[in-house]
Design an enzyme around this catalytic site. Structure first.
Site, PDB file in Angstrom:
ATOM      1  CG  ASP A  90      -7.204   3.573  -0.552  1.00 39.93           C
ATOM      2  OD1 ASP A  90      -7.796   2.059  -0.724  1.00 39.93           O
ATOM      3  OD2 ASP A  90      -7.446   4.119   0.080  1.00 39.93           O
ATOM      4  CE  LYS A 114      -4.504   1.043   0.172  1.00 47.09           C
ATOM      5  NZ  LYS A 114      -5.602   0.400  -0.465  1.00 47.09           N
TER       6      LYS A 114
HETATM    7  P1  NDP Z   1     -12.994   7.897  -2.568  1.00 49.81           P
HETATM    8  O1  NDP Z   1     -12.067   8.885  -2.560  1.00 49.81           O
HETATM    9  O2  NDP Z   1     -13.690   7.724  -4.075  1.00 49.81           O
HETATM   10  O3  NDP Z   1     -14.251   8.195  -1.868  1.00 49.81           O
HETATM   11  C1  NDP Z   1     -14.099   8.049  -0.312  1.00 49.81           C
HETATM   12  C2  NDP Z   1     -15.368   8.561   0.349  1.00 49.81           C
HETATM   13  O4  NDP Z   1     -15.287   8.425   1.717  1.00 49.81           O
HETATM   14  C3  NDP Z   1     -15.835  10.166  -0.041  1.00 49.81           C
HETATM   15  O5  NDP Z   1     -17.372  10.339  -0.135  1.00 49.81           O
HETATM   16  C4  NDP Z   1     -14.974  10.606   1.512  1.00 49.81           C
HETATM   17  O6  NDP Z   1     -16.061  11.913   1.555  1.00 49.81           O
HETATM   18  C5  NDP Z   1     -15.492   9.573   2.437  1.00 49.81           C
HETATM   19  N1  NDP Z   1     -14.439   9.602   3.351  1.00 49.81           N
HETATM   20  C6  NDP Z   1     -12.856   9.752   3.076  1.00 49.81           C
HETATM   21  N2  NDP Z   1     -12.487   9.676   4.457  1.00 49.81           N
HETATM   22  C7  NDP Z   1     -13.194   9.955   5.197  1.00 49.81           C
HETATM   23  C8  NDP Z   1     -13.247  10.611   6.471  1.00 49.81           C
HETATM   24  N3  NDP Z   1     -11.998  10.682   7.252  1.00 49.81           N
HETATM   25  N4  NDP Z   1     -14.467  10.673   7.219  1.00 49.81           N
HETATM   26  C9  NDP Z   1     -15.453  10.563   6.610  1.00 49.81           C
HETATM   27  N5  NDP Z   1     -15.727  10.290   5.246  1.00 49.81           N
HETATM   28  C10 NDP Z   1     -14.508   9.988   4.492  1.00 49.81           C
HETATM   29  O7  NDP Z   1     -12.294   6.613  -2.178  1.00 49.81           O
HETATM   30  P2  NDP Z   1     -12.825   4.926  -2.493  1.00 49.81           P
HETATM   31  O8  NDP Z   1     -14.314   4.990  -2.502  1.00 49.81           O
HETATM   32  O9  NDP Z   1     -12.101   4.390  -3.335  1.00 49.81           O
HETATM   33  O10 NDP Z   1     -12.557   4.333  -0.926  1.00 49.81           O
HETATM   34  C11 NDP Z   1     -13.500   4.096   0.247  1.00 49.81           C
HETATM   35  C12 NDP Z   1     -13.001   2.799   1.039  1.00 49.81           C
HETATM   36  O11 NDP Z   1     -12.810   1.849   0.307  1.00 49.81           O
HETATM   37  C13 NDP Z   1     -11.492   3.075   1.560  1.00 49.81           C
HETATM   38  O12 NDP Z   1     -11.455   2.451   2.876  1.00 49.81           O
HETATM   39  C14 NDP Z   1     -10.817   2.519   0.863  1.00 49.81           C
HETATM   40  O13 NDP Z   1      -9.380   1.959   1.308  1.00 49.81           O
HETATM   41  C15 NDP Z   1     -11.501   1.182   0.546  1.00 49.81           C
HETATM   42  N6  NDP Z   1     -11.164   0.213  -0.693  1.00 49.81           N
HETATM   43  C16 NDP Z   1     -11.299   1.089  -2.077  1.00 49.81           C
HETATM   44  C17 NDP Z   1     -10.954   0.264  -3.125  1.00 49.81           C
HETATM   45  C18 NDP Z   1     -11.089   0.724  -4.430  1.00 49.81           C
HETATM   46  O14 NDP Z   1     -10.971   0.097  -5.495  1.00 49.81           O
HETATM   47  N7  NDP Z   1     -11.301   2.062  -4.721  1.00 49.81           N
HETATM   48  C19 NDP Z   1     -10.517  -1.272  -2.973  1.00 49.81           C
HETATM   49  C20 NDP Z   1     -10.702  -1.616  -1.718  1.00 49.81           C
HETATM   50  C21 NDP Z   1     -11.110  -0.968  -0.722  1.00 49.81           C
HETATM   51  P3  NDP Z   1     -15.185  13.064   1.163  1.00 49.81           P
HETATM   52  O15 NDP Z   1     -15.189  13.359   0.027  1.00 49.81           O
HETATM   53  O16 NDP Z   1     -15.926  14.227   2.153  1.00 49.81           O
HETATM   54  O17 NDP Z   1     -13.584  13.255   1.937  1.00 49.81           O
END
Ligand code: NDP
Length: 449
Positions: A170, A130
């Site tokens: 991510d 990562k």
């Molecule tokens: P994105 O950046 O596309 O979206 C993240 C979302 O989560 C946004 O709505 C964001 O809101 C919210 N968010 C992020 N940090 C926080 C925080 N500290 N508190 C509250 N809300 C938060 O990321 P992904 O959708 O790609 O990733 C989401 C999760 O899925 C993560 O845990 C990631 O590790 C996991 N994941 C992702 C994969 C992928 O293929 N993308 C694969 C496997 C797991 P805001 O815009 O307001 O920050």
């Protein structure tokens, strides 16, 4: 989860804490896996003899570097970059890059550690890694994002390659950022090496279904858990935290399978729309216009936006945390169970605190931990690598069928492993043990390295 670690494993965990002070998320991720491993050491004394757990907890390589870049106004900025190459027993290091101001070594190590077992569960030949940066992409222009990505890759390119380490996206890293990083890698290496990054654009080596894969895969996993209990998604009320990549395609697949998603969120607040979320609008706001989810109510007067609201207060049958780590605590879990929640599938990594996990396991609801439920993203990244190696591109349908099959297999493996170890229905134990045993066997075969 409040379980003791036992005489053999406790000292191993104590040593991890002593060697990695002040990395609380890493400690949490390690503890959660170690809690499952007592019976494995009893069954496989060779893993203990050769200190496989101690070795798995120590990354093979950790790279920390400076990322200098310049804003549009000409101000010089410095961020910190990370790549933790955790384990390459099963294949080249593989795992995403996260851009978020909360990123520090402890976050990257927790994610890299989880990634080892998740990648093993997919059945694909990929190791665990990562990376990322404490860079905050919010409010930055496209050209600032580009300069930052180029600067990051100027260092990172020395450490990656299609046979060495293959990063992906991510939080904060989508196809735009992968594009800028790929461009810089190509320039520095003077090679068209598509397999060095995944999550690429479709015109230049990307795979159909990669964008959808984590969300779709998580819903497939929950569907399998429901089916194992003689149920399905038809008519289920669902809530999905976040509104990023994972959340959007989780909502899409829930709707396709007959469920109704009534709430999503971002770090600012929660949207509740009783008649069901308008996913086209969410895609427009988040993917195209890069806006906040609060703007949803401008288009739907019957929807409610609650600033700093708690999405887990909303009654649902299925909850899918898809934003970030530790976003669902013990109180939230108790509230979900009390309100009739029967299944939880983690799209995010480690979104439920140990207290929350304990509540779900005690209540015996169907609980799919992230390392199993969200493995569809990295599995489809491995499918992207396969297509790159073959210089081929598969159709959406063909790729989705493969993803579906992988998720069914992961479910089956976790289900059967939990039964084998006397914990039927406990997907935490099933995922931890199945993932660990696969990596441990490969590490033993490679000798003391
Ligand atoms: P994105 O950046 O596309 O979206 C993240 C979302 O989560 C946004 O709505 C964001 O809101 C919210 N968010 C992020 N940090 C926080 C925080 N500290 N508190 C509250 N809300 C938060 O990321 P992904 O959708 O790609 O990733 C989401 C999760 O899925 C993560 O845990 C990631 O590790 C996991 N994941 C992702 C994969 C992928 O293929 N993308 C694969 C496997 C797991 P805001 O815009 O307001 O920050």
């Amino acid at each position: 989860m409040g379980n003791g670690l036992g005489k053999v494993i406790q000292p191993i965990y104590d040593e991890v804490i002593a060697r990695n002070p002040a990395e609380k998320e890493f400690h949490q991720a390690v503890r959660e896996v170690l809690e499952s491993l007592g019976p494995v050491l009893a069954k496989h004394p060779e893993f203990g003899e050769h200190k496989i757990i101690q070795r798995i907890c120590e990354p093979e390589r950790q790279i920390i570097f400076r990322i200098p870049w310049t804003t549009d106004k000409g101000e010089d900025m410095i961020n910190r970059g990370f790549r933790v190459q955790f384990n390459s027993a099963l294949g080249p290091y593989k795992g995403g890059l996260r851009f978020h101001p909360t990123v520090y070594l402890g976050i990257i190590k927790f994610l890299g550690f989880e990634q080892i077992f998740k990648n093993a569960l997919t059945g694909m030949p990929i190791g665990g890694a990562k990376g990322g940066s404490d860079f905050d992409p919010k409010g930055k222009s496209d050209s600032e994002i580009m300069r930052f990505c180029q600067s990051l890759m100027t260092e990172l390119h020395r450490h990656i390659g299609e046979h060495t380490d293959v990063p992906a996206g991510d939080i904060g890293v989508s196809a735009r950022e992968i594009g800028f990083m790929y461009g810089q890698y190509k320039r520095l290496s003077n090679k068209w090496e598509a397999g060095v990054l995944t999550g690429k654009g479709l015109a230049w080596g990307g795979s159909l279904v990669r964008k959808e894969a984590t969300g779709y895969g998580a819903v497939f996993f929950v569907h399998e858990m429901l089916k194992a209990r003689g149920d399905d998604f038809e008519g289920k009320i669902c809530t999905v935290s976040g509104s990023g990549n994972v959340a959007i395609y989780t909502i899409e697949k829930i709707h396709q399978l007959g469920g109704k998603c009534v709430a999503c969120s971002d770090s600012g607040g929660v949207i509740y729309h009783e008649k069901g979320l308008d996913l086209d609008l969410i895609k427009q706001l988040k993917e195209v216009d890069r806006r906040r989810i609060s703007e949803y109510t401008k288009h739907h007067k019957d929807a409610v936006y609650k600033e700093k609201g708690n999405i887990w207060e909303i009654p649902c049958h299925v909850a899918m945390p898809s934003a970030t780590e530790n976003e669902l605590d013990g109180k939230d879990a108790a509230m979900l169970v009390k309100n009739g929640c029967i299944a939880v599938g983690e799209g995010a990594n480690m979104p439920t605190t140990p207290e929350g996990v304990e509540v779900f396991l005690k209540a015996k609801i169907a609980y799919g931990p992230g390392k199993a439920a969200n493995a569809g993203g990295v599995a489809t990244s491995a499918l992207e690598m396969q297509q790159n190696a073959m210089r081929d591109a598969w159709s959406f349908e063909e790729t989705e069928v493969k993803l579906h099959k992988i998720m069914k297999n992961i479910h089956q493996l976790c289900y059967e492993t939990a039964e084998e170890y006397g914990e039927p229905g406990n997907y935490v134990v099933g995922a931890n043990i199945a993932g660990f045993v696969k990596v441990a066997r490969a590490m033993l075969a490679h000798g003391v390295i």
